[in-house]
Design a protein around this motif. Sequence first.
Motif, PDB file in Angstrom:
ATOM      1  N   THR B 242       0.903  -1.253  -0.074  1.00 41.18           N
ATOM      2  CA  THR B 242       0.120   0.018   0.033  1.00 41.18           C
ATOM      3  C   THR B 242       0.780   1.230  -0.021  1.00 41.18           C
ATOM      4  N   ARG B 273      -9.319  -1.346   4.606  1.00 39.89           N
ATOM      5  CA  ARG B 273      -9.501  -0.797   3.253  1.00 39.89           C
ATOM      6  C   ARG B 273      -8.382  -1.159   2.328  1.00 39.89           C
ATOM      7  N   ALA B 274      -7.170  -1.053   3.042  1.00 42.57           N
ATOM      8  CA  ALA B 274      -5.887  -1.484   2.237  1.00 42.57           C
ATOM      9  C   ALA B 274      -5.954  -2.838   1.877  1.00 42.57           C
ATOM     10  N   VAL B 277      -8.516  -2.844  -1.026  1.00 44.03           N
ATOM     11  CA  VAL B 277      -7.753  -2.697  -2.386  1.00 44.03           C
ATOM     12  C   VAL B 277      -6.739  -3.638  -2.811  1.00 44.03           C
ATOM     13  N   ARG B 278      -6.305  -4.397  -2.026  1.00 45.45           N
ATOM     14  CA  ARG B 278      -5.196  -5.374  -2.190  1.00 45.45           C
ATOM     15  C   ARG B 278      -5.934  -6.613  -2.895  1.00 45.45           C
ATOM     16  N   SER B 298     -16.491  -4.424  -2.929  1.00 43.55           N
ATOM     17  CA  SER B 298     -15.506  -3.428  -2.455  1.00 43.55           C
ATOM     18  C   SER B 298     -16.506  -2.107  -2.754  1.00 43.55           C
ATOM     19  N   CYS B 302     -12.320   1.785  -2.807  1.00 46.64           N
ATOM     20  CA  CYS B 302     -11.724   0.914  -2.974  1.00 46.64           C
ATOM     21  C   CYS B 302     -11.303   0.728  -4.394  1.00 46.64           C
ATOM     22  N   LEU B 305      -9.073   3.256  -5.874  1.00 44.74           N
ATOM     23  CA  LEU B 305      -7.733   3.189  -5.335  1.00 44.74           C
ATOM     24  C   LEU B 305      -7.038   2.103  -6.075  1.00 44.74           C
ATOM     25  N   LEU B 332      -3.518   7.336  -2.296  1.00 41.57           N
ATOM     26  CA  LEU B 332      -3.705   5.815  -1.811  1.00 41.57           C
ATOM     27  C   LEU B 332      -3.631   5.557  -0.381  1.00 41.57           C
ATOM     28  N   CYS B 336      -6.695   4.941   2.160  1.00 42.35           N
ATOM     29  CA  CYS B 336      -6.524   3.613   2.901  1.00 42.35           C
ATOM     30  C   CYS B 336      -6.681   3.686   4.496  1.00 42.35           C
TER      31      CYS B 336
END
Lengths: 97, 395
Positions: B242, B273-274, B277-278, B298, B302, B305, B332, B336
Amino acid sequence: MRLELDMDSIVSRRADLVATDIDQDKVFLDIALGKYYGINRVGSSIWDIAEQPVSIADICRELMGRFEIDEATCKKETLAFCQSLVESGSFVLASEG
Amino acid sequence: MKARGSNPGFEPEFKLLLALLNASLGKMALDTCRELVETEAIDWSEFERLVIEHRVVSIVYDTLIQIGVADAIGSETWQRFSDLNRSLQLRQLSKVQELLEITRAFDAEKIRFLTLKGPAVSQFLYGEAAKRHCNDLDFVVLRSDFPKVPVVLNGLGYERGGEAFDRRIEDGEAFEGLSHHEHYCRLGSQVEVHWRVSSLDFMYSDSIDVLYSRRNFVQIGGCSVPLLGEVDLIDYLTLHGTAHCWHRLKWLYDIEMAKNIETQALGQTGLARAKGVRDRLRFLLFFDAQSDVSLPASNLKCRMLAKQSIAQIVNYKRGPDSPSKVLGRTLLVFFCAIGLRNKLGYLVNLFSWPSFYERFPLPRRLKFLYCILGPFYWVYRKIVDRFVDSGVSSR
């Protein structure tokens, strides 16, 4: 005194050696000596088989299943290879622990 | 919604890279990769640069060997790949040697530590200590053991960068700053010793002591090397990815290699949230053609990002520190970070540069000035560096 191996000798590779595959060869590092060694594809197979103590006869049987090679050549080459690795200290004999 | 894995906007080189990585994970047939090599107009020099930039040389090279496309690639290019792979693998082995040397020295002095990334993570995730690309070694040391570190590393021939730290380490003041690690060098090889896992560790709920109590071990060369426990490791890798806007595929590939990733709930932590996104990035880039997993739910944030991250991953030619990429990374991490406290924590980290902090130590009551002066110092350094660079290149 030079220790002569025979087909019943039980060998294994030293647990503290770190190896990596490069192409189809293997390179291993002897941290204690600070030396790198390169071995070819067949040598890499022997290396993998000798993770646990194994007789040279069993190594030969395994290699003949993997490669097209006659028994006499396989025994001769495997014995010579293991002999050189025992002498360099990369392989240990089972009796040495 | 676009079909998974169709990736219509990607350049042929990037498409091939993704395909090879997916094939190495068993998520794509090798024949599909072979077809791409044979039908797409691949610029192999560009592909080589891409593979290097994403730090996945060894994985890609091994997969290229598996699909047997040396002829299609051409002997000269293939030889270059082979030489590159060989030299990197040998370098990784030397990193392993360095890691074991330091591990043994720390153990002998009873220094409590964890390794971050590097050969230990490679051994844990890839089953081979020298497989994963790493440029330096990172250790996290418990603060009470930190004073012993310089003595041990100096004894091994490492020299510390940043003398200001020397002066402040004994009274513990160094740990109160916003910096989180210290550099040591030996013959061009770099070691980072951390007293915090990351500058973004405000997103973590647990202290180093707790992380240490949950540590894991890997066996490398007969040596037991401690690293973060598996769940903590995945969290850390997520945090690290991230922080860099996932601009290298290696970081996502690491996540794919983690065995228990699917059992990890997003939860309500600062990393939720990270992680969202991942997982969206994993779905978009490391899809499993054989399974019928649906796109993870998501929210709009998300999705945006993740889109921003993909832009960073694809546009490698601009370099990781181009202004647009730095801005993208900043946004980002900012978005996040959940909650005002975490967002403020990030901004404070962002606007105070450790190099400035090290160079001009301020009394505690004036430390807030780092937030204001830090950005100016950063711009000043950029201008000076550019001036020096252009001066050198014009000679």
